[in-house]
Design a protein around this motif. Structure first.
Motif, PDB file in Angstrom:
ATOM      1  N   VAL A   1      35.760  40.331  41.214  1.00  0.00           N
ATOM      2  CA  VAL A   1      35.633  38.881  41.076  1.00  0.00           C
ATOM      3  C   VAL A   1      36.741  38.182  41.846  1.00  0.00           C
ATOM      4  O   VAL A   1      36.505  37.184  42.530  1.00  0.00           O
ATOM      5  CB  VAL A   1      35.698  38.463  39.585  1.00  0.00           C
ATOM      6  CG1 VAL A   1      35.434  36.983  39.439  1.00  0.00           C
ATOM      7  CG2 VAL A   1      34.694  39.239  38.771  1.00  0.00           C
TER       8      VAL A   1
ATOM      9  N   VAL B   1      46.824  30.621  47.591  1.00  0.00           N
ATOM     10  CA  VAL B   1      46.344  31.386  46.432  1.00  0.00           C
ATOM     11  C   VAL B   1      45.040  32.106  46.789  1.00  0.00           C
ATOM     12  O   VAL B   1      44.811  33.250  46.373  1.00  0.00           O
ATOM     13  CB  VAL B   1      46.147  30.459  45.221  1.00  0.00           C
ATOM     14  CG1 VAL B   1      45.613  31.238  44.042  1.00  0.00           C
ATOM     15  CG2 VAL B   1      47.461  29.811  44.840  1.00  0.00           C
TER      16      VAL B   1
ATOM     17  N   LEU C   1      44.453  36.028  46.377  1.00  0.00           N
ATOM     18  CA  LEU C   1      43.331  36.588  45.617  1.00  0.00           C
ATOM     19  C   LEU C   1      42.510  37.532  46.484  1.00  0.00           C
ATOM     20  O   LEU C   1      42.105  38.616  46.044  1.00  0.00           O
ATOM     21  CB  LEU C   1      42.438  35.450  45.127  1.00  0.00           C
ATOM     22  CG  LEU C   1      42.839  34.772  43.824  1.00  0.00           C
ATOM     23  CD1 LEU C   1      42.153  33.432  43.704  1.00  0.00           C
ATOM     24  CD2 LEU C   1      42.460  35.645  42.641  1.00  0.00           C
TER      25      LEU C   1
ATOM     26  N   PRO D   1      46.192  24.122  42.632  1.00  0.00           N
ATOM     27  CA  PRO D   1      45.053  24.937  43.082  1.00  0.00           C
ATOM     28  C   PRO D   1      44.043  25.292  41.987  1.00  0.00           C
ATOM     29  O   PRO D   1      42.945  25.753  42.277  1.00  0.00           O
ATOM     30  CB  PRO D   1      45.722  26.208  43.594  1.00  0.00           C
ATOM     31  CG  PRO D   1      46.979  26.315  42.809  1.00  0.00           C
ATOM     32  CD  PRO D   1      47.378  24.944  42.387  1.00  0.00           C
ATOM     33  N   GLN D   2      44.444  25.061  40.728  1.00  0.00           N
ATOM     34  CA  GLN D   2      43.641  25.600  39.630  1.00  0.00           C
ATOM     35  C   GLN D   2      42.176  25.113  39.661  1.00  0.00           C
ATOM     36  O   GLN D   2      41.252  25.891  39.458  1.00  0.00           O
ATOM     37  CB  GLN D   2      44.292  25.248  38.291  1.00  0.00           C
ATOM     38  CG  GLN D   2      43.545  25.717  37.053  1.00  0.00           C
ATOM     39  CD  GLN D   2      43.430  27.243  36.958  1.00  0.00           C
ATOM     40  OE1 GLN D   2      44.282  27.970  37.449  1.00  0.00           O
ATOM     41  NE2 GLN D   2      42.358  27.716  36.339  1.00  0.00           N
TER      42      GLN D   2
ATOM     43  N   ILE E   1      40.251  26.890  42.343  1.00  0.00           N
ATOM     44  CA  ILE E   1      40.144  28.328  42.066  1.00  0.00           C
ATOM     45  C   ILE E   1      39.146  28.565  40.918  1.00  0.00           C
ATOM     46  O   ILE E   1      38.293  29.463  41.006  1.00  0.00           O
ATOM     47  CB  ILE E   1      41.522  28.915  41.679  1.00  0.00           C
ATOM     48  CG1 ILE E   1      42.538  28.724  42.802  1.00  0.00           C
ATOM     49  CG2 ILE E   1      41.412  30.381  41.278  1.00  0.00           C
ATOM     50  CD1 ILE E   1      42.458  29.655  43.946  1.00  0.00           C
TER      51      ILE E   1
ATOM     52  N   HIS F   1      35.803  30.601  41.146  1.00  0.00           N
ATOM     53  CA  HIS F   1      35.693  31.790  40.298  1.00  0.00           C
ATOM     54  C   HIS F   1      34.311  31.837  39.645  1.00  0.00           C
ATOM     55  O   HIS F   1      33.663  32.888  39.598  1.00  0.00           O
ATOM     56  CB  HIS F   1      36.800  31.763  39.240  1.00  0.00           C
ATOM     57  CG  HIS F   1      36.839  32.984  38.387  1.00  0.00           C
ATOM     58  ND1 HIS F   1      36.297  33.026  37.134  1.00  0.00           N
ATOM     59  CD2 HIS F   1      37.332  34.217  38.633  1.00  0.00           C
ATOM     60  CE1 HIS F   1      36.468  34.241  36.635  1.00  0.00           C
ATOM     61  NE2 HIS F   1      37.097  34.976  37.515  1.00  0.00           N
TER      62      HIS F   1
ATOM     63  N   GLU G   1      31.451  34.685  40.182  1.00  0.00           N
ATOM     64  CA  GLU G   1      30.747  35.388  39.092  1.00  0.00           C
ATOM     65  C   GLU G   1      29.242  35.267  39.256  1.00  0.00           C
ATOM     66  O   GLU G   1      28.507  36.239  39.059  1.00  0.00           O
ATOM     67  CB  GLU G   1      31.182  34.794  37.745  1.00  0.00           C
ATOM     68  CG  GLU G   1      32.541  35.289  37.305  1.00  0.00           C
ATOM     69  CD  GLU G   1      32.927  34.783  35.928  1.00  0.00           C
ATOM     70  OE1 GLU G   1      33.798  35.401  35.317  1.00  0.00           O
ATOM     71  OE2 GLU G   1      32.369  33.762  35.481  1.00  0.00           O
TER      72      GLU G   1
ATOM     73  N   ARG H   1      36.320  45.299  37.356  1.00  0.00           N
ATOM     74  CA  ARG H   1      37.661  44.767  37.137  1.00  0.00           C
ATOM     75  C   ARG H   1      38.680  45.611  37.866  1.00  0.00           C
ATOM     76  O   ARG H   1      38.413  46.747  38.215  1.00  0.00           O
ATOM     77  CB  ARG H   1      37.971  44.773  35.644  1.00  0.00           C
ATOM     78  CG  ARG H   1      37.189  43.720  34.913  1.00  0.00           C
ATOM     79  CD  ARG H   1      37.480  43.785  33.451  1.00  0.00           C
ATOM     80  NE  ARG H   1      37.580  42.455  32.908  1.00  0.00           N
ATOM     81  CZ  ARG H   1      38.191  42.157  31.785  1.00  0.00           C
ATOM     82  NH1 ARG H   1      38.790  43.098  31.094  1.00  0.00           N
ATOM     83  NH2 ARG H   1      38.220  40.950  31.345  1.00  0.00           N
TER      84      ARG H   1
END
Lengths: 493, 483
Positions: A299, A369, A373, A443-444, A447, A451, A455, A469
């Motif tokens: 992910v 970021v 990632l 950035p949250q 992100i 995300h 998914e 994972r």
């Protein structure tokens, strides 16, 4: 399916379409420019509205209100989902800023009619999930640059050659996919997958199918070339056409080829002696890194790729606009001697540097970021891949500072006329710089949204997210769960 | 009444916020094309430095008074998506607090010095913007509690340093040297980023405290690496050693340090002579529990330190300009500090010795560097005072003349390190890339019926007054042996 509060998507496509027709009526470039700015800004606000509406609804997929298309054509073609929701305002923003930043000296050679038409096509592409429609739109999108190059009297041989193969492979590949689905085959054959893969590789400029990109930048106007590549529609084609149907070994091949391209193109930036050619290799390296991320089974790797997509689009556009602004004052950029332009255009130099380093994921910028990632996901899947991505990033970073030094330093340049940025260019470039840094400091939001999209993509491919994972979260397993081909890939398409 | 924890947190935030705000204000004003005047820039820098210094001293005082030796200021999760957590965390301990105080003291001194030194320079504002970015980068790096935070500071130091080396950018030589510094820093950054990712991969996070087993009563230099086998320890350690070698100009990356002296004296003094050249050693000190866990790694650190000290001492003896001579003298000490860190495997107190060595050396070298522009005047005063010429050095007279000449050339060319790096790594790669480029151009030419595509010619709209020499290709620059 959820319904947006307004027919945003249809309006987003319709408005630039109308704009292109209006711009076509004006022969005077300054008038056409005003029309272009007005329509592209209005489209951007609509696209942003669609995005906010989508976020507010908290839906996974949403359609336009009133279902005008269903009434006219019997079916709703435009949909917004987690993947495409931010791409719509992103695409509109890129078009708006390139149009705004077009200076008078360039306006005569930059067709606002074709640009607004291209914008309508790109936004329609980002608004739809229907494979045949995407293929048609991607095909249509190749025409405006072609006509523009023809109008400028430039050779189109290579562009036509590569784009023809791209279109044929897309149609061929998806045609076979459809035939195989009718015969209830669960796993698609190579005859279906390979043409689709080749099409994506061509459009994204992946080695060895990349030669058209530098050639295209050389022949086309810089603005058109920027808008043809920076929305990364090739990556979008990979997400919509290849990802859902490709078995894991195909994705691995895509990943490996992209990885090689990322390093190769990053290296090639170091030996370029022409500005546009350097930019084209920089684009290829960045686009390839995103494709590497798409291949990840984890992910976080995929989230990183989707984040990097947005930051790379913005930063490359900014970098390209800065380069275009220098070109507008100095002609085609030769990277063989120091030009020493800093004192003449200090703000442009700063924007050039900031957008350039933002592209390589410099800390504090939007890409940081995302890159972390992506590399993290790459290392979790194949450690050497992560190292190669780091090398590609390092090479691009060196190239950015190298070209900055060549253009803006190393000599004293005196001009009898002011070479400083105009107001339009300032607005466009500073907007991009502010977005890149704001996205890097906070950035949250980006992100988290990416995300969810990651998914969704993994679910779509039939990957068990819980098992996919990283190793430290697994008990007794050495790596993430292998990708299983999505047997049910195109159901309901 | 605020608790101890709240006071530490407030002071910790001030330490980081002071340079951060300085950078934001100066950066935004520059972007808005309304830079501050000389006096305002100077005052703002002084204010920021003094506030940061007082807060650091406050933390030191509180630590001494209340006893804790390891204070963590956690600003929370910057990014958190399921498995991935990116936390912003700063550690105040025996290592970071003295280093942060050193940074503020030296930046304050140099800020004051630069206010006069750079007076009416065209790039005054640019210098102070880069100065603020550098100070922010140094503070973030020194206080970083996670490897990602450290990387952020590391990169800020890198880009500001490269741009400061190229500060006098109307000449080609500083620019070439700036690019060289940037290339070495990118290698160093790549190694650090890889180490960060490997740590994440093996551990699930890049938190130094959890990784190095400090906190909860255990503070630097104690600690023990948790959850890593010997091979992984060696891998992460070697990557960090490469990162440190790049930043501290250890062999084989030593070539950039004398090149960095192209920058204005205030920046070469504080940045390369005193602070950033110690950053690699600081990183090695930070990961000292990792070194304690691996004899091979410690021996590698010790060896690279001793080799660097020997090399720098050798090359420094023949330098003909004061800043280059000082840079090599600085490098000699850095090599010794690194060696001390390596030997710390056998006797832990040597880590304190290394830290004290850094602090003392940085202050001493800063003083030397800022006196460097007036060296001839100082010599003149000295000679006038003693009434004769200063004695000339005459060592090595017992060696045969040919050997002396050979050694002299070897030292003057800095051991041909740069040339070797260029010949072994850079030249073959760039040659291959050029070949690929030529092939690609031929392929493009086939579509136009002309395999040889001529490069388009620039249309100059204005002139370059100072005749600029043709820019050397990257290979040329990398292979360049001397400044």
């Amino acid at each position: 399916m959820s319904e947006l509060h307004l027919p945003w998507l249809e309006l987003c496509v319709l408005l630039p379409l109308i704009g292109s027709l209006v711009a076509f009526r004006y022969r005077e470039p300054s008038e056409a420019h005003t029309v272009g700015v007005g329509f592209s800004l209005a489209t951007f606000f609509l696209a942003t509205g669609a995005w906010f509406d989508f976020i507010y609804m908290r839906a996974s997929v949403a359609e336009d209100k009133f279902h005008i298309m269903t009434r006219l054509l019997g079916r709703e073609f435009f949909q917004l989902d987690e993947i495409s929701a931010p791409l719509l305002p992103l695409g509109a923003l890129l078009f708006a800023l390139v149009i705004i930043a077009t200076v008078r000296s360039k306006a005569r050679r930059f067709s606002f009619f074709w640009t607004l038409l291209s914008e309508a096509i790109v936004l329609a592409t980002f608004s739809c999930k229907e494979p045949w429609l995407i293929i048609s739109l991607l095909t249509l999108a190749t025409l405006p640059p072609f006509f523009e190059m023809r109008a400028r009297g430039r050779a189109t041989g290579m562009y036509v050659f590569y784009m023809a193969i791209f279109i044929v492979f897309m149609i061929l590949g998806w045609g076979i996919v459809m035939i195989e689905e009718r015969s209830t085959k669960h796993v698609h054959t190579l005859y279906a997958i390979l043409p689709l893969l080749a099409a994506v590789l061509i459009r994204s400029g992946v080695f060895p199918f990349h030669s058209w990109v530098p050639d295209f930048f050389d022949k086309s106007s810089f603005g058109t070339a920027l808008l043809f590549v920076t929305p990364l529609t090739g990556v979008y084609a990979a997400v919509r056409l290849v990802l859902p149907v490709a078995p894991d070994w195909v994705m691995r091949s895509l990943g490996l080829m992209s990885l090689f391209t990322a390093v190769y193109a990053g290296g090639m930036t170091l030996v370029q002696t022409e500005g546009r050619r350097l930019f084209s290799f920089l684009f290829m390296s960045h686009a390839a890194v995103i494709l590497v991320g798409l291949e990840m089974a984890t992910v976080q790797g995929l989230t990183g790729a989707l984040c990097t997509w947005i930051s790379v689009s913005l930063s490359l556009t900014g970098f390209g606009l800065a380069m275009r602004a220098v070109e507008a004052r100095r002609g085609r950029l030769q990277l063989t001697s120091y030009q020493g332009l800093y004192e003449q255009m200090p703000l442009l130099a700063v924007c050039f540097l900031l957008t350039g380093i933002a592209g390589v994921g410099f800390p504090g910028t939007m890409g940081y970021v995302g890159s972390e990632l992506l590399i993290d996901g790459a290392v979790a899947t194949y450690p050497l891949v992560g190292i190669a991505v780091v090398i590609a990033s390092a090479l691009c970073g060196i190239a950015v500072l190298h070209v900055y030094f060549l253009l803006f330093t190393g000599a004293r340049h005196i001009s009898s006329i002011s070479l400083r940025m105009g107001r339009r260019e300032k607005v466009a470039l500073l907007t991009l710089v502010v977005i890149l840094f704001a996205g890097g400091i906070v950035p949250q939001l980006n992100i988290a949204s990416r995300h969810h999209a990651a998914e969704e993509l993994l679910n779509h491919r039939g990957i068990d997210i819980v098992n996919a994972r990283p190793p430290w979260l697994q008990d007794g397993t050495a790596g993430p769960a292998p990708i299983r081909p999505a047997h049910r890939a195109a159901k309901g398409r | 009444m605020p608790t101890e924890e709240q006071i530490f947190r407030a002071l910790g935030l001030i330490v980081v916020a002071a340079p951060l705000l300085l950078t934001i204000i100066m950066g935004l004003l520059t972007l808005a094309s309304t830079p501050l005047g000389e006096r305002a820039s100077s005052r703002l820098c002084q204010l920021s430095t003094v506030i940061g210094l007082l807060a650091s001293l406050g933390i030191l005082g509180c630590m001494l008074a209340w006893g804790p030796r390891n204070v963590t200021v956690n600003l929370g999760e910057w990014v958190a998506v399921h498995e991935f957590h990116f936390s912003v965390k700063f550690i105040f301990d025996r290592l970071s607090v003295p280093f942060a105080i050193l940074i503020f003291v030296l930046c304050g001194v140099i800020g004051g010095f630069a206010t006069r030194y750079m007076h009416r320079e065209p790039g005054y504002n640019r210098f102070f913007v880069l100065f603020s970015v550098f100070m922010l980068g140094m503070i973030i790096t020194s206080l970083a509690g996670t490897i990602e935070t450290l990387f952020t500071g590391w990169e800020l130091v890198g880009v500001s340093s490269a741009l400061l080396v190229a500060f006098f950018h109307e000449r080609a030589a500083p620019v070439r040297n700036g690019l060289r510094v940037w290339i070495v820093y990118r290698v160093s950054d790549a190694a650090l980023l890889t180490a960060s990712v490997v740590m994440h991969h093996l551990h699930g996070h890049g938190d130094f405290q959890e990784f190095l087993g400090v906190g909860n009563g255990v503070s630097w230099p104690a600690g023990q690496v948790i959850g890593l086998d010997a091979q992984s320890t060696l891998l992460v350690g070697l990557l960090l050693l490469i990162a440190a070698a790049g930043k501290s100009a250890l062999v084989p990356f030593s070539g950039w340090l004398p090149r960095a002296m192209e920058g204005p004296t205030p920046s070469s003094a504080v940045f390369y002579g005193a602070l950033s050249v110690h950053l690699g050693a600081y990183l090695l000190l930070r990961i000292s529990p990792l070194l304690d866990d691996s004899l091979a790694l410690s021996l590698a650190v010790m060896t690279i330190g001793l080799v660097t000290a020997g090399f720098a001492s050798f090359a420094g003896r023949v330098q003909t300009d004061i800043k280059s001579a000082l840079s090599f003298a600085s490098l000699t000490q850095v090599g010794l500090i690194v060696a001390e860190i390596g030997v710390g495997y056998f006797w832990e107190p040597l880590r304190y010795v290394a830290l004290v060595h850094i602090l003392g050396h940085a202050c001493f070298r800063t003083l030397q560097f800022i006196r460097a522009p007036s060296l001839l005047y100082d010599y003149g005063t000295l000679e006038n005072a003693i009434g004769s010429r200063l004695p000339a050095a005459g060592r090595g007279a017992w060696l045969p003349s040919a050997t002396r000449t050979w050694l002299y050339r070897l030292a003057l060319e800095k051991g041909y390190l740069d040339a070797w790096l260029g010949m072994l790594f850079v030249d073959p790669i760039l040659g291959l890339l050029r070949l690929c480029d030529a092939l690609e151009r031929r392929w493009s030419g086939l579509f136009e019926g002309d395999p040889e595509q001529p490069a388009p010619v620039a249309r100059p709209s204005s002139t370059i007054v100072a005749e600029a020499p043709p820019a050397k290709t990257l290979a040329g620059q990398l292979l360049e042996k001397s400044r």
